[in-house]
Design a protein around this motif. Structure first.
Motif, PDB file in Angstrom:
ATOM      1  N   TRP A  20       0.833  -1.206   0.000  1.00 19.53           N
ATOM      2  CA  TRP A  20       0.000   0.000   0.000  1.00 19.53           C
ATOM      3  C   TRP A  20       0.869   1.258   0.000  1.00 19.53           C
ATOM      4  O   TRP A  20       0.618   2.197  -0.760  1.00 19.53           O
ATOM      5  CB  TRP A  20      -0.920  -0.001   1.220  1.00 19.53           C
ATOM      6  CG  TRP A  20      -1.786   1.220   1.303  1.00 19.53           C
ATOM      7  CD1 TRP A  20      -2.928   1.473   0.599  1.00 19.53           C
ATOM      8  CD2 TRP A  20      -1.552   2.376   2.123  1.00 19.53           C
ATOM      9  NE1 TRP A  20      -3.433   2.719   0.933  1.00 19.53           N
ATOM     10  CE2 TRP A  20      -2.622   3.288   1.867  1.00 19.53           C
ATOM     11  CE3 TRP A  20      -0.574   2.715   3.057  1.00 19.53           C
ATOM     12  CZ2 TRP A  20      -2.701   4.520   2.512  1.00 19.53           C
ATOM     13  CZ3 TRP A  20      -0.667   3.941   3.696  1.00 19.53           C
ATOM     14  CH2 TRP A  20      -1.717   4.829   3.415  1.00 19.53           C
ATOM     15  N   VAL A  21       1.909   1.257   0.848  1.00 17.95           N
ATOM     16  CA  VAL A  21       2.792   2.422   0.924  1.00 17.95           C
ATOM     17  C   VAL A  21       3.541   2.607  -0.392  1.00 17.95           C
ATOM     18  O   VAL A  21       3.692   3.738  -0.885  1.00 17.95           O
ATOM     19  CB  VAL A  21       3.790   2.270   2.098  1.00 17.95           C
ATOM     20  CG1 VAL A  21       4.843   3.378   2.069  1.00 17.95           C
ATOM     21  CG2 VAL A  21       3.045   2.306   3.426  1.00 17.95           C
ATOM     22  N   TRP A  73       2.526   1.732  -3.351  1.00 22.10           N
ATOM     23  CA  TRP A  73       1.552   2.193  -4.348  1.00 22.10           C
ATOM     24  C   TRP A  73       1.260   3.684  -4.179  1.00 22.10           C
ATOM     25  O   TRP A  73       1.151   4.432  -5.151  1.00 22.10           O
ATOM     26  CB  TRP A  73       0.264   1.379  -4.205  1.00 22.10           C
ATOM     27  CG  TRP A  73      -0.862   1.858  -5.056  1.00 22.10           C
ATOM     28  CD1 TRP A  73      -0.875   1.986  -6.420  1.00 22.10           C
ATOM     29  CD2 TRP A  73      -2.159   2.293  -4.610  1.00 22.10           C
ATOM     30  NE1 TRP A  73      -2.094   2.464  -6.841  1.00 22.10           N
ATOM     31  CE2 TRP A  73      -2.901   2.655  -5.755  1.00 22.10           C
ATOM     32  CE3 TRP A  73      -2.758   2.388  -3.357  1.00 22.10           C
ATOM     33  CZ2 TRP A  73      -4.209   3.128  -5.678  1.00 22.10           C
ATOM     34  CZ3 TRP A  73      -4.061   2.849  -3.272  1.00 22.10           C
ATOM     35  CH2 TRP A  73      -4.773   3.217  -4.427  1.00 22.10           C
ATOM     36  N   ARG A  74       1.175   4.122  -2.929  1.00 25.56           N
ATOM     37  CA  ARG A  74       0.869   5.522  -2.635  1.00 25.56           C
ATOM     38  C   ARG A  74       2.117   6.402  -2.587  1.00 25.56           C
ATOM     39  O   ARG A  74       2.019   7.608  -2.389  1.00 25.56           O
ATOM     40  CB  ARG A  74       0.169   5.612  -1.264  1.00 25.56           C
ATOM     41  CG  ARG A  74      -1.147   4.870  -1.188  1.00 25.56           C
ATOM     42  CD  ARG A  74      -2.273   5.685  -1.696  1.00 25.56           C
ATOM     43  NE  ARG A  74      -2.361   6.979  -1.024  1.00 25.56           N
ATOM     44  CZ  ARG A  74      -3.454   7.734  -1.024  1.00 25.56           C
ATOM     45  NH1 ARG A  74      -4.538   7.317  -1.651  1.00 25.56           N
ATOM     46  NH2 ARG A  74      -3.463   8.916  -0.431  1.00 25.56           N
ATOM     47  N   HIS A  75       3.262   5.813  -2.776  1.00 22.26           N
ATOM     48  CA  HIS A  75       4.526   6.493  -2.514  1.00 22.26           C
ATOM     49  C   HIS A  75       4.735   7.716  -3.400  1.00 22.26           C
ATOM     50  O   HIS A  75       4.605   7.643  -4.608  1.00 22.26           O
ATOM     51  CB  HIS A  75       5.680   5.512  -2.717  1.00 22.26           C
ATOM     52  CG  HIS A  75       7.022   6.131  -2.508  1.00 22.26           C
ATOM     53  ND1 HIS A  75       7.896   6.392  -3.521  1.00 22.26           N
ATOM     54  CD2 HIS A  75       7.637   6.561  -1.383  1.00 22.26           C
ATOM     55  CE1 HIS A  75       8.989   6.946  -3.043  1.00 22.26           C
ATOM     56  NE2 HIS A  75       8.854   7.056  -1.741  1.00 22.26           N
ATOM     57  N   ARG A  76       5.073   8.834  -2.759  1.00 22.17           N
ATOM     58  CA  ARG A  76       5.391  10.056  -3.496  1.00 22.17           C
ATOM     59  C   ARG A  76       6.632  10.726  -2.897  1.00 22.17           C
ATOM     60  O   ARG A  76       6.805  11.930  -3.028  1.00 22.17           O
ATOM     61  CB  ARG A  76       4.210  11.041  -3.436  1.00 22.17           C
ATOM     62  CG  ARG A  76       2.931  10.533  -4.077  1.00 22.17           C
ATOM     63  CD  ARG A  76       3.062  10.391  -5.597  1.00 22.17           C
ATOM     64  NE  ARG A  76       1.799  10.004  -6.208  1.00 22.17           N
ATOM     65  CZ  ARG A  76       1.374   8.756  -6.315  1.00 22.17           C
ATOM     66  NH1 ARG A  76       2.129   7.773  -5.859  1.00 22.17           N
ATOM     67  NH2 ARG A  76       0.210   8.476  -6.880  1.00 22.17           N
TER      68      ARG A  76
END
Length: 266
Positions: A130-131, A133-136
């Motif tokens: 999840w992290v 995938w959401r990583h920015r």
């Protein structure tokens, strides 16, 4: 130990120590699945020495700069970016060190279960996915703030839960704190140095108090093979992060966790 056992276990340790898949889980599972006898405490110490050697060699230049800068900061000559990173590694190790001492009995008894291990693989694997995938994240490990170090250090405590993976949870926390994948991985690897030293030291003390004969042939080969494997793994993993991300490791963790639940709950 048979030579095949030495090679397989050393390669498993070298690969899984720095990948987000839980090295302790694999070192427990491989002998069980293959029907091999327990490798013994002395060989575990040898594998820790091997992986420690690998990470020290890979980061030798960074560690040299960090060490010089740290001593300069202690003697009042100013705090550079390298000194701050050195302090981050040292201070970031305190929570896991304290947790290991205080909760050692709990981990070795109540938490040491295939079911706990399986849930750890799945739950923290999904969190990692999840992290990722959401990583920015855009910052490097040298741009961390004190609160980032504290957050990653506290997250590392969760590694005492079987199946969590120390590298996996610190990588997850690093990305959550805003670091790039590669920066989070590099800081995770640097954090592994004092952790491996502490773990190997505890095992070494236990070994020194025991009267079990030591197979020096197995020790030597275990150190060499795990060191070479771990060094190559670090290089490959950092290169892989830039191209594919962490999805392959997430899938592997979840599938392995499901297989373990199917085996031990039926």
């Amino acid at each position: 130990m048979e030579f095949l056992h030495i090679v397989v276990l050393a390669i498993v340790q070298g690969l899984t120590e720095f990948l987000p898949v839980s090295s302790s889980a694999h070192l427990v599972l491989v002998p069980v699945v293959l029907g091999w006898p327990d490798q013994g405490l002395a060989f575990d110490v040898a594998l820790h020495v091997g992986t420690l050697t690998a990470v020290l060699w890979y980061f030798r230049r960074d560690l040299a700069n960090m060490t010089v800068a740290w001593f300069a900061s202690v003697t009042g000559k100013g705090t550079t970016i390298d000194a701050k990173l050195a302090w981050a590694v040292l201070l970031g190790t305190i929570p896991i060190g304290l947790a290991g001492l205080l909760l050692k009995g709990l981990v070795e008894t109540q938490l040491r279960s295939p079911v706990v291990l399986a849930f750890g693989m799945i739950v923290f694997g999904l969190l990692l996915g999840w992290v990722d995938w959401r990583h920015r994240g855009t910052r490097t490990e040298r741009e961390m703030r004190p609160r980032d170090v504290l957050f990653i250090a506290c997250a590392q405590v969760l590694a005492i839960i079987p199946g969590t993976s120390r590298s996996g949870i610190t990588l997850t926390a690093g990305m959550m704190a805003g670091l790039t994948r590669q920066a989070a991985a590099r800081f995770s690897f640097l954090l592994s140095i004092p952790v491996i030293v502490l773990a190997g030291g505890v095992e070494g003390l236990e070994l020194a108090r025991s009267a079990v004969p030591i197979d020096w042939h197995a020790i030597g080969w275990g150190i060499v093979i795990s060191a070479v494997t771990a060094y190559l793994c670090i290089r490959a993993f950092l290169a892989l992060l830039a191209r594919t991300g962490l999805l392959p490791f997430v899938i592997y963790r979840v599938l392995l966790g499901i297989v373990l639940l199917a085996v031990f709950l039926t």
